[in-house]
Write a protein that holds these residues in place. Structure first.
Motif, PDB file in Angstrom:
ATOM      1  N   GLU A 100      -3.127  13.181  10.347  1.00 45.86           N
ATOM      2  CA  GLU A 100      -4.059  12.356  11.125  1.00 45.86           C
ATOM      3  C   GLU A 100      -3.286  11.211  11.787  1.00 45.86           C
ATOM      4  O   GLU A 100      -2.312  10.717  11.227  1.00 45.86           O
ATOM      5  CB  GLU A 100      -5.170  11.827  10.211  1.00 45.86           C
ATOM      6  N   PRO A 101      -3.739  10.804  13.002  1.00 44.82           N
ATOM      7  CA  PRO A 101      -2.979   9.796  13.759  1.00 44.82           C
ATOM      8  C   PRO A 101      -2.689   8.517  12.989  1.00 44.82           C
ATOM      9  O   PRO A 101      -1.606   7.950  13.081  1.00 44.82           O
ATOM     10  CB  PRO A 101      -3.878   9.523  14.976  1.00 44.82           C
ATOM     11  N   GLY A 102      -3.656   8.060  12.192  1.00 40.26           N
ATOM     12  CA  GLY A 102      -3.447   6.812  11.444  1.00 40.26           C
ATOM     13  C   GLY A 102      -2.267   6.919  10.499  1.00 40.26           C
ATOM     14  O   GLY A 102      -1.471   5.979  10.361  1.00 40.26           O
ATOM     15  N   PHE A 103      -2.105   8.081   9.853  1.00 37.98           N
ATOM     16  CA  PHE A 103      -0.989   8.243   8.925  1.00 37.98           C
ATOM     17  C   PHE A 103       0.324   8.502   9.678  1.00 37.98           C
ATOM     18  O   PHE A 103       1.378   8.006   9.271  1.00 37.98           O
ATOM     19  CB  PHE A 103      -1.264   9.366   7.919  1.00 37.98           C
ATOM     20  N   GLU A 158      -4.623  15.735   5.767  1.00 37.37           N
ATOM     21  CA  GLU A 158      -4.824  14.288   6.002  1.00 37.37           C
ATOM     22  C   GLU A 158      -3.533  13.618   6.460  1.00 37.37           C
ATOM     23  O   GLU A 158      -3.561  12.575   7.106  1.00 37.37           O
ATOM     24  CB  GLU A 158      -5.328  13.622   4.712  1.00 37.37           C
ATOM     25  N   ASN A 159      -2.407  14.245   6.105  1.00 38.12           N
ATOM     26  CA  ASN A 159      -1.092  13.690   6.475  1.00 38.12           C
ATOM     27  C   ASN A 159      -0.802  13.826   7.965  1.00 38.12           C
ATOM     28  O   ASN A 159       0.151  13.243   8.474  1.00 38.12           O
ATOM     29  CB  ASN A 159       0.011  14.381   5.676  1.00 38.12           C
ATOM     30  N   ALA A 197       1.215   7.167  12.315  1.00 35.20           N
ATOM     31  CA  ALA A 197       1.730   5.873  12.783  1.00 35.20           C
ATOM     32  C   ALA A 197       2.574   5.204  11.705  1.00 35.20           C
ATOM     33  O   ALA A 197       3.444   4.378  11.991  1.00 35.20           O
ATOM     34  CB  ALA A 197       0.567   4.969  13.188  1.00 35.20           C
ATOM     35  N   ILE A 198       2.345   5.590  10.459  1.00 40.68           N
ATOM     36  CA  ILE A 198       3.117   5.023   9.337  1.00 40.68           C
ATOM     37  C   ILE A 198       4.301   5.934   9.002  1.00 40.68           C
ATOM     38  O   ILE A 198       5.409   5.476   8.744  1.00 40.68           O
ATOM     39  CB  ILE A 198       2.209   4.866   8.094  1.00 40.68           C
ATOM     40  N   TYR A 233       1.189   5.252   0.196  1.00 41.67           N
ATOM     41  CA  TYR A 233       0.499   6.472   0.631  1.00 41.67           C
ATOM     42  C   TYR A 233       1.203   7.628  -0.051  1.00 41.67           C
ATOM     43  O   TYR A 233       2.411   7.845   0.163  1.00 41.67           O
ATOM     44  CB  TYR A 233       0.585   6.612   2.156  1.00 41.67           C
ATOM     45  N   THR A 287       0.863  -1.179   0.000  1.00 47.05           N
ATOM     46  CA  THR A 287       0.000   0.000   0.000  1.00 47.05           C
ATOM     47  C   THR A 287       0.900   1.230   0.000  1.00 47.05           C
ATOM     48  O   THR A 287       1.712   1.401   0.919  1.00 47.05           O
ATOM     49  CB  THR A 287      -0.918   0.031   1.236  1.00 47.05           C
ATOM     50  N   ARG A 345       6.410  -0.998   7.640  1.00 40.11           N
ATOM     51  CA  ARG A 345       6.259   0.357   7.102  1.00 40.11           C
ATOM     52  C   ARG A 345       7.601   0.864   6.594  1.00 40.11           C
ATOM     53  O   ARG A 345       8.657   0.504   7.137  1.00 40.11           O
ATOM     54  CB  ARG A 345       5.747   1.313   8.186  1.00 40.11           C
TER      55      ARG A 345
END
Ligand SMILES: N[C@@H](CCC(=O)N[C@@H](CS)C(=O)NCC(=O)O)C(=O)O
Length: 206
Positions: free
Chosen positions: A40-43, A37-38, A45-46, A5, A3, A66
Motif C-alpha cells: 500500500e502507498p502509505g507503507f 498490506e506491504n 513511502a516508508i 512496522y 513506530t 524512516r
C-alpha cells in the motif's frame, strides 16, 4: 517514540529484538505481507521495496526519520543508543562483516531454500540442491567462527548476533537434527536464546 512496522518473520524479529534489547519506547504496527498490506502507498513511502521491517523514529534530530531493512535498523539503533556496537575499529569491522553476512547471505539463502524446497508448486532438484548447499556453506562459516569465539565477534553480544540469530532459530525448529552437525552453532543459539529481550522480541508482533 519509535513506530516499528513488522510481521512475524526472522527479518522482523531482528528489529524487535534490538528494540527490546535497547529498551527504547516503541509501538508496533503489524503489516500483513500475506494480504498485500506491504504494497500500500502509505507503507511504500516508508519502505520503498514494500518489505518489513521498517521503522519511524519520531524523536530523531531534525524530525521524524524512516529506516528500512533489518541491517539499516540494527545499525541505526546501535548508533542511536551506543549499544551492541563496539567503538574499537577492529571489533566494529568484524560486526559489519557478520551483520552483512546475516543480511546478504544466511537470510536470503534461507528464504530461497524455503521458497524452492517448500513453497514451489514444482520441485526443481537443481534449485533445491543449490540453496541447500549454499545454506550449509553459511552454517559451516558460522560453525568455524563460533568454535573460536563466544559470540560472533569475540566475547561481546552485538548487532551481528542479532542479524543472524532469528534465521538459525527458525532453521533449528524446522530441521531438529541441524545442531548435531553444528555443535558450536547450537551452543551460541542456546546462549542467545536465554536473553529475555530476545525471547520478547521473537514474539513481536503477536
Ligand atoms: N533485506 C531486507 C529483507 C526483508 C524481507 O525480505 N522481508 C520480508 C519478510 S521477512 C517481506 O517483507 N516480504 C514481503 C515481500 O517480499 O513482498 C531485510 O534484511 O530486512
Amino acid at each position: 517514540m519509535i513506530t516499528l512496522y513488522s510481521y512475524p518473520s526472522p527479518n522482523g524479529h531482528k528489529a524487535s529484538i534490538m528494540l527490546e534489547e535497547t529498551g527504547l519506547p516503541y509501538e508496533t504496527v503489524r503489516v500483513d505481507v500475506t494480504m498485500g498490506e506491504n504494497l500500500e502507498p502509505g507503507f511504500l513511502a516508508i519502505s520503498p521495496l514494500g518489505k518489513i521491517p521498517a521503522l519511524i523514529d519520531h524523536d530523531a534530530a531534525k524530525g521524524p526519520r524512516r529506516v528500512f531493512g533489518s541491517g539499516a535498523i540494527l545499525e541505526y539503533l546501535g548508533e542511536k543508543t551506543g549499544r551492541f556496537l563496539p567503538t574499537d575499529m577492529c571489533a566494529r569491522t568484524e560486526v559489519w562483516n557478520w551483520l552483512a553476512f546475516g543480511v546478504s547471505d544466511v537470510g536470503p539463502t534461507s528464504v530461497d531454500m524455503f521458497r524452492f524446497g517448500v513453497r514451489a508448486p514444482e520441485k526443481l532438484p537443481y534449485a533445491i540442491e543449490l540453496f541447500k548447499s549454499e545454506l550449509h556453506r553459511c552454517y559451516r562459516a558460522l560453525e568455524a567462527q563460533l568454535s573460536q569465539t563466544e559470540y560472533l565477534v569475540d566475547g561481546e553480544y552485538t548487532i551481528a548476533d542479532i542479524s543472524v540469530f532469528p534465521f538459525i532459530a527458525v532453521a533449528s525448529q524446522t530441521a531438529p537434527t541441524l545442531f548435531e552437525t553444528y555443535p558450536s552453532m547450537k551452543r551460541w543459539h542456546d546462549l542467545v536464546s536465554t536473553r529475555p529481550a530476545v525471547q520478547r522480541g521473537m514474539v513481536v508482533p503477536e
